[in-house]
Design a protein around this motif. Structure first.
Motif, PDB file in Angstrom:
ATOM      1  N   GLY A 143      -6.600   3.750  -4.607  1.00  0.00           N
ATOM      2  CA  GLY A 143      -7.426   3.431  -3.446  1.00  0.00           C
ATOM      3  C   GLY A 143      -6.637   2.670  -2.401  1.00  0.00           C
ATOM      4  N   CYS A 144      -5.810   1.732  -2.848  1.00  0.00           N
ATOM      5  CA  CYS A 144      -4.935   0.998  -1.909  1.00  0.00           C
ATOM      6  C   CYS A 144      -3.934   1.938  -1.247  1.00  0.00           C
ATOM      7  CB  CYS A 144      -4.206  -0.125  -2.648  1.00  0.00           C
ATOM      8  SG  CYS A 144      -5.278  -1.457  -3.210  1.00  0.00           S
ATOM      9  N   PHE A 145      -3.431   2.908  -2.009  1.00  0.00           N
ATOM     10  CA  PHE A 145      -2.506   3.900  -1.450  1.00  0.00           C
ATOM     11  C   PHE A 145      -3.190   4.693  -0.342  1.00  0.00           C
ATOM     12  CE2 PHE A 145      -1.044   8.368  -1.612  1.00  0.00           C
ATOM     13  CZ  PHE A 145       0.277   8.191  -1.221  1.00  0.00           C
ATOM     14  N   LEU A 197       0.333   3.589 -14.129  1.00  0.00           N
ATOM     15  CA  LEU A 197      -0.965   3.426 -14.777  1.00  0.00           C
ATOM     16  C   LEU A 197      -1.624   4.772 -15.057  1.00  0.00           C
ATOM     17  CD1 LEU A 197      -2.326   0.375 -12.762  1.00  0.00           C
ATOM     18  CD2 LEU A 197      -1.574   0.394 -15.140  1.00  0.00           C
ATOM     19  N   SER A 198      -1.410   5.749 -14.188  1.00  0.00           N
ATOM     20  CA  SER A 198      -1.965   7.081 -14.441  1.00  0.00           C
ATOM     21  C   SER A 198      -1.326   7.711 -15.668  1.00  0.00           C
ATOM     22  CB  SER A 198      -1.745   7.979 -13.216  1.00  0.00           C
ATOM     23  OG  SER A 198      -2.459   7.508 -12.101  1.00  0.00           O
ATOM     24  N   PRO A 206       1.497   3.126  -4.897  1.00  0.00           N
ATOM     25  CA  PRO A 206       1.719   4.438  -5.532  1.00  0.00           C
ATOM     26  C   PRO A 206       2.614   4.367  -6.761  1.00  0.00           C
ATOM     27  CG  PRO A 206       2.916   4.279  -3.461  1.00  0.00           C
ATOM     28  CD  PRO A 206       2.000   3.103  -3.516  1.00  0.00           C
ATOM     29  N   THR A 207       3.570   3.411  -6.759  1.00  0.00           N
ATOM     30  CA  THR A 207       4.437   3.278  -7.935  1.00  0.00           C
ATOM     31  C   THR A 207       3.642   2.808  -9.144  1.00  0.00           C
ATOM     32  OG1 THR A 207       6.338   2.753  -6.521  1.00  0.00           O
ATOM     33  CG2 THR A 207       6.490   2.161  -8.855  1.00  0.00           C
ATOM     34  N   THR A 249       0.806  -1.220   0.000  1.00  0.00           N
ATOM     35  CA  THR A 249       0.000   0.000   0.000  1.00  0.00           C
ATOM     36  C   THR A 249       0.839   1.271   0.000  1.00  0.00           C
ATOM     37  OG1 THR A 249      -0.156  -0.107   2.427  1.00  0.00           O
ATOM     38  CG2 THR A 249      -1.936  -1.117   1.152  1.00  0.00           C
ATOM     39  N   ARG A 250       2.069   1.228   0.545  1.00  0.00           N
ATOM     40  CA  ARG A 250       2.863   2.441   0.675  1.00  0.00           C
ATOM     41  C   ARG A 250       3.951   2.570  -0.390  1.00  0.00           C
ATOM     42  NH1 ARG A 250       2.909   5.113   5.895  1.00  0.00           N
ATOM     43  NH2 ARG A 250       1.184   4.353   7.171  1.00  0.00           N
TER      44      ARG A 250
END
Length: 305
Positions: A208-210, A47-48, A41-42, A36-37
């Motif tokens: 969401g997991c982030f 993907l973004s 985010p990576t 999650t951390r």
């Protein structure tokens, strides 16, 4: 004001989920915290980035054909303002993982707006100008208000910005569903972008997991709704997968008054119709013996004989 009052006011939001006191030593992280951390985010940033460029081909084809077709510009406008607000949110809270990817989003969506504007009709241009101006004005005024009018790093500063950022974040995920009535009526997903839908779903999952990993409801709540809205679009693609639109890239011919970059516009349907005509019907008709030209040639031949 006493030193104790100063210290309490400056640290009034020291329980920020991104505060250094909440950081965990990587050696002490368990598997779900690593995911999650670090991992989330990576992958979310990767993907973004793919999400931002997923629409490039559609907008480039629109520019080449001189037509906006069935491109829905509303998700791009919502994404633009969403990225502006999340960039400010990242700076204020120190959530630096949110900053670079959202700056990239602002630049890419601005480029898409220019491409759409260049081939859109006067009515579409007016709508684009109004929505973009209103959204960005709201975003910049709100950022200025929470930055300069509210105490720094205070919950009174973070909550208003987070709420407005969430509104635009949810609006981005829900914007493609503004055409759901026409989708159900026409039983066609021509107004939706499949790459954008898949990337939106994947980004919502990882971001969401982030948010869950940092305990930040302003991140995991909108992205949870993003999973829901993107899932609905995926279901629509699954139901109407046989009817994704008649034309390639969902760009109908001559749907815009803007001429093509090279030469006059030609309706390809009319052009293809001419190809179905037998070659014999395209050749000039042969003159009949009773036609004036044939009779005149016959009379001349008899007189000369």
């Amino acid at each position: 004001m006493t030193d104790q009052t100063l210290s309490s006011s400056s640290s009034s939001y020291s329980d920020s989920p991104y505060d250094s006191s909440h950081q965990i030593d990587p050696d002490q992280m368990v598997s779900h915290q690593v995911f999650t951390r670090i991992v989330a985010p990576t992958l979310g940033s990767i993907l973004s980035t793919i999400l931002f460029f997923a629409q490039y081909k559609s907008f480039r084809d629109a520019q080449v054909l001189g037509s906006t077709g069935k491109i829905n510009i509303l998700p791009i406008l919502m994404l633009h303002t969403n990225c502006v607000l999340w960039t400010a949110y990242g700076f204020i809270l120190g959530a630096y993982a949110l900053i670079p990817i959202n700056i990239l989003g602002v630049l890419v969506t601005t480029f898409y707006c220019f491409l759409f504007y260049s081939v859109s009709s006067p009515k579409q241009r007016k709508q684009l100008e109004i929505i973009l101006f209103v959204n960005d004005t709201i975003a910049m005024c709100w950022i200025g208000f929470v930055t300069y009018a509210l105490p720094p790093l205070n919950v009174k500063q973070v909550v208003p910005l987070g709420v407005v950022a969430n509104i635009y974040n949810i609006a981005f995920y829900a914007a493609p569903l503004t055409t759901i009535y026409s989708i159900l009526l026409e039983k066609s997903t021509a107004s939706l972008s499949f790459p954008l839908t898949i990337m939106s779903f994947a980004c919502a999952v990882f971001w969401g997991c982030f948010g869950i990993g940092h305990g930040d409801p302003f991140v995991y709540i909108p992205n949870g709704l993003g999973v829901l809205f993107s899932g609905i679009q995926i279901i629509l693609f699954a139901v109407f997968w046989k009817n994704k639109g008649e034309n390639k890239h969902n760009l109908p011919h001559n749907s815009s008054s803007t001429p093509l970059p090279y030469g006059p516009q030609v309706d390809e349907d009319d052009f293809e119709a001419t190809l179905d005509v037998p070659p014999s019907s395209l050749s000039p008709p042969s003159p009949s013996p009773s036609s004036p030209s044939v009779r005149s040639k016959t009379d001349v031949a008899l007189q000369s004989a």
